[in-house]
Design an enzyme around this catalytic site. Sequence first.
Site, PDB file in Angstrom:
ATOM      1  N   HIS A 205       2.941   5.732   3.977  1.00 46.48           N
ATOM      2  CA  HIS A 205       2.891   6.671   2.570  1.00 46.48           C
ATOM      3  C   HIS A 205       3.753   5.772   1.456  1.00 46.48           C
ATOM      4  O   HIS A 205       3.815   6.339   0.347  1.00 46.48           O
ATOM      5  CB  HIS A 205       3.611   7.963   2.865  1.00 46.48           C
ATOM      6  CG  HIS A 205       5.121   7.852   3.086  1.00 46.48           C
ATOM      7  ND1 HIS A 205       5.726   7.152   4.332  1.00 46.48           N
ATOM      8  CD2 HIS A 205       6.185   8.062   2.186  1.00 46.48           C
ATOM      9  CE1 HIS A 205       6.981   7.124   4.193  1.00 46.48           C
ATOM     10  NE2 HIS A 205       7.354   7.658   2.955  1.00 46.48           N
TER      11      HIS A 205
HETATM   12  C1  UD1 Z   1       9.244  10.318  -1.323  1.00 48.86           C
HETATM   13  C2  UD1 Z   1      10.464   9.452  -1.617  1.00 48.86           C
HETATM   14  C3  UD1 Z   1      10.178   8.275  -0.331  1.00 48.86           C
HETATM   15  C4  UD1 Z   1      10.315   8.774   1.049  1.00 48.86           C
HETATM   16  C5  UD1 Z   1       9.291   9.914   1.032  1.00 48.86           C
HETATM   17  C6  UD1 Z   1       9.283  10.954   2.482  1.00 48.86           C
HETATM   18  C7  UD1 Z   1      11.219   8.759  -3.788  1.00 48.86           C
HETATM   19  C8  UD1 Z   1      11.192   7.820  -4.771  1.00 48.86           C
HETATM   20  N1  UD1 Z   1      10.212   8.776  -2.641  1.00 48.86           N
HETATM   21  O1  UD1 Z   1       8.186   9.646  -1.337  1.00 48.86           O
HETATM   22  O2  UD1 Z   1      11.295   7.734  -0.303  1.00 48.86           O
HETATM   23  O3  UD1 Z   1       9.993   7.945   1.933  1.00 48.86           O
HETATM   24  O4  UD1 Z   1       9.410  10.950   0.134  1.00 48.86           O
HETATM   25  O5  UD1 Z   1       8.189  11.236   2.711  1.00 48.86           O
HETATM   26  O6  UD1 Z   1      12.016   9.370  -3.601  1.00 48.86           O
HETATM   27  N2  UD1 Z   1       3.004  15.605  -2.530  1.00 48.86           N
HETATM   28  C9  UD1 Z   1       2.584  17.001  -2.151  1.00 48.86           C
HETATM   29  N3  UD1 Z   1       3.565  17.858  -1.524  1.00 48.86           N
HETATM   30  C10 UD1 Z   1       4.652  17.671  -1.168  1.00 48.86           C
HETATM   31  C11 UD1 Z   1       5.387  16.272  -1.765  1.00 48.86           C
HETATM   32  C12 UD1 Z   1       4.627  15.775  -2.301  1.00 48.86           C
HETATM   33  O7  UD1 Z   1       1.452  17.199  -2.109  1.00 48.86           O
HETATM   34  O8  UD1 Z   1       5.324  18.461  -0.819  1.00 48.86           O
HETATM   35  C13 UD1 Z   1       2.241  14.747  -2.949  1.00 48.86           C
HETATM   36  C14 UD1 Z   1       2.056  15.007  -4.533  1.00 48.86           C
HETATM   37  O9  UD1 Z   1       0.686  14.433  -4.735  1.00 48.86           O
HETATM   38  C15 UD1 Z   1       3.064  13.721  -4.904  1.00 48.86           C
HETATM   39  C16 UD1 Z   1       2.945  12.704  -3.917  1.00 48.86           C
HETATM   40  O10 UD1 Z   1       2.800  13.561  -2.620  1.00 48.86           O
HETATM   41  O11 UD1 Z   1       2.844  13.356  -6.463  1.00 48.86           O
HETATM   42  C17 UD1 Z   1       4.218  12.030  -3.797  1.00 48.86           C
HETATM   43  O12 UD1 Z   1       5.300  12.657  -3.679  1.00 48.86           O
HETATM   44  P1  UD1 Z   1       6.688  12.048  -3.985  1.00 48.86           P
HETATM   45  O13 UD1 Z   1       7.897  13.085  -3.645  1.00 48.86           O
HETATM   46  O14 UD1 Z   1       6.993  11.957  -5.391  1.00 48.86           O
HETATM   47  O15 UD1 Z   1       7.001  10.887  -3.262  1.00 48.86           O
HETATM   48  P2  UD1 Z   1       6.699  10.583  -1.682  1.00 48.86           P
HETATM   49  O16 UD1 Z   1       5.608   9.469  -1.487  1.00 48.86           O
HETATM   50  O17 UD1 Z   1       6.692  11.766  -1.011  1.00 48.86           O
HETATM   51  N1  UDP Z   2       7.723  13.117  10.695  1.00 47.42           N
HETATM   52  C1  UDP Z   2       7.086  14.244  10.751  1.00 47.42           C
HETATM   53  N2  UDP Z   2       5.742  14.301  10.841  1.00 47.42           N
HETATM   54  C2  UDP Z   2       4.973  13.507  10.532  1.00 47.42           C
HETATM   55  C3  UDP Z   2       5.262  12.206  10.295  1.00 47.42           C
HETATM   56  C4  UDP Z   2       6.578  11.961  10.118  1.00 47.42           C
HETATM   57  O1  UDP Z   2       7.967  15.127  11.312  1.00 47.42           O
HETATM   58  O2  UDP Z   2       3.668  13.891  10.628  1.00 47.42           O
HETATM   59  C5  UDP Z   2       9.075  12.744  10.284  1.00 47.42           C
HETATM   60  C6  UDP Z   2       9.234  11.499  11.208  1.00 47.42           C
HETATM   61  O3  UDP Z   2       9.657  12.042  12.598  1.00 47.42           O
HETATM   62  C7  UDP Z   2      10.722  11.168  10.526  1.00 47.42           C
HETATM   63  C8  UDP Z   2      10.340  11.445   9.039  1.00 47.42           C
HETATM   64  O4  UDP Z   2       9.313  12.640   9.066  1.00 47.42           O
HETATM   65  O5  UDP Z   2      11.710  11.812  11.351  1.00 47.42           O
HETATM   66  C9  UDP Z   2      10.151  10.316   8.361  1.00 47.42           C
HETATM   67  O6  UDP Z   2       9.784  10.740   6.938  1.00 47.42           O
HETATM   68  P1  UDP Z   2       8.631   9.919   6.155  1.00 47.42           P
HETATM   69  O7  UDP Z   2       8.008   8.829   6.776  1.00 47.42           O
HETATM   70  O8  UDP Z   2       8.080  10.684   5.190  1.00 47.42           O
HETATM   71  O9  UDP Z   2       9.858   9.217   5.154  1.00 47.42           O
HETATM   72  P2  UDP Z   2      10.813   7.742   5.110  1.00 47.42           P
HETATM   73  O10 UDP Z   2      11.623   7.887   6.600  1.00 47.42           O
HETATM   74  O11 UDP Z   2       9.786   6.500   5.133  1.00 47.42           O
HETATM   75  O12 UDP Z   2      11.723   7.911   4.166  1.00 47.42           O
END
Ligand code: UD1
Ligand code: UDP
Length: 369
Positions: A205
Site C-alpha cells: 500500500h
Molecule cells: C496511511 C499512512 C501510512 C500507513 C497506512 C496504514 C500517512 C502519510 N500514511 O497511508 O504511513 O502505512 O496509513 O495503512 O499517514 N481509504 C479508504 N478507507 C479508509 C482509509 C483510506 O478508502 O479507511 C482510501 C482513500 O481512498 C484514501 C487512500 O485510501 O485516499 C489513502 O488513505 P490515507 O490515510 O491517506 O493513506 P494510507 O495509504 O492509508
Molecule cells: N493488517 C491487518 N489486516 C490486513 C493487513 C494488515 O490487520 O489485511 C495489520 C497487520 O497485521 C499490521 C498492520 O495491519 O499489524 C500493518 O498496517 P499497514 O500495513 O496498513 O501499515 P504500516 O505498518 O505499513 O504503517
Amino acid sequence: MKLAIILGTRPEIIKMSPIIRECERQALDYFILHTGQHYSYQMDGTFFEELELRGPKYNLGIGSGTHGEQTGKMLIAIEKILMQERPQVVLVLGDTNTTLAGALAAVKIHIKVAHIEAGMRSYDREMPEEVNRVLVDHLADYLFAPSESARSIMLGEGISEDTIYVTGNTAVQAVYDHLEIAERKRNALARLGLKKKGYFLVTSHRQENVDVVHKLRGILDGLQLIHKEFGLPVIFSVHPRTQKKLEEFGLGVGNGVKLIEPAGFLEFLQLEKDARLILTDSGGVQMEACILSVPCVTLRENTEWTETLEVGANILAGCEPQKILESTRLMLGRKTDWENPFGDETSATRTLAVLQGGRVVKQFRTAGH
Ligand code: UD1
Ligand code: UDP
C-alpha cells in the site's frame, strides 16, 4: 496525570492496543482521540471490536485528502480538543500524518509529547512517513525506541540521551496476545481453503509503490512469476489505496493470485503465522513476519526495519518482477531460527512507567516463544 492517546490508522490502533489495555488495567486517567484518517470499517471499527478496546472519546472524522489538507485539518481540530482537555502528555505512535499532527498540535501549546516507535529511519525522503518520523522525533519530549539502533540513530541526530528510552515494540505484545485469541475464535485458513505453509501472503500500500503504475504492475508480475515457479496460491490483502489504484490503472491479477479484502487483525495474524513466506511493503507486516519467524520479501528498495535484515528474516526486493522472484527463492532457502530483535511483551508497561516518573529497565527478557 492525564494522558491523551492520539491515533488514526490501522497500524496505530493495533500497536497502541497494549498501551490502551495497560491504561485500563492501571485505571489511569486517559482518553483516546481518533483523527478519523482511517474510517472504513475494515480499516478502523473492526480493530476496536476485535481487540475489545475502549472506543475513542473523540473522533474528528477528518478522512482522506492531500497531505497538507489532511494534516492541516487534523492540526486545527486536535488543538481544540487538547485546549479543552489539557492532558499532561500526548502519546503518538509511528509515522503517519496523524502522528505528525498530534505531536505538532501538542508541542505548540506546551503539552509534552511521547513518541512511540521513535528513531526509525529509511533515509528515503520520497516516503511521506520519513518526513513525519524525523519531525516527530525532534518535537517529542519522550522518545520510546524499539531497539538500540533506533536509539543510536537519534543520538546521532543530536537528540538528548535523557529523553530516549529503549522499550521494544508494543507490536510484540499485540501479536502474542491476539494470536492466542485468534486460535480460539477464527479459522482464516479454512475460510480461504488454504493449507499451513501452503501459500504466500502479500500486502502492498505504500504511496511510492502503488500510486506509480509501472511499480504496481511490477509487483503483480512478480507475484505471477512466484505462482508459476512454486505452484502455491498467492493471497493478496488489498488496502483501499491499492484497490483504488488497481481500478484507476485498469490492472488485473493473473492466475493463482487471489485478492482479498483487508482482513481483521485476528485472521490476518493467522494468515501471517501460517504463510510459507510474506511479501510486503508494510512496515508493521515486515516486523510481524520477523516476530512470527516467517521469511519476508520486502517490496521496497530500503527499510526502516533494518533489524529484520540483520537477523536474516527479511530481504529488500523492490518492485522489479525478476528481483521479486529471486529474492523469494533466496528467502525460501534460509533458516528461520532468528531471534526476535524487538523486545518482549513488556513494552507498554515500561512506556507507561516512564511517563509516570519511573525508570526504564534496559534489559529485555528474551521473548521465549
Ligand atoms: C496511511 C499512512 C501510512 C500507513 C497506512 C496504514 C500517512 C502519510 N500514511 O497511508 O504511513 O502505512 O496509513 O495503512 O499517514 N481509504 C479508504 N478507507 C479508509 C482509509 C483510506 O478508502 O479507511 C482510501 C482513500 O481512498 C484514501 C487512500 O485510501 O485516499 C489513502 O488513505 P490515507 O490515510 O491517506 O493513506 P494510507 O495509504 O492509508
Ligand atoms: N493488517 C491487518 N489486516 C490486513 C493487513 C494488515 O490487520 O489485511 C495489520 C497487520 O497485521 C499490521 C498492520 O495491519 O499489524 C500493518 O498496517 P499497514 O500495513 O496498513 O501499515 P504500516 O505498518 O505499513 O504503517
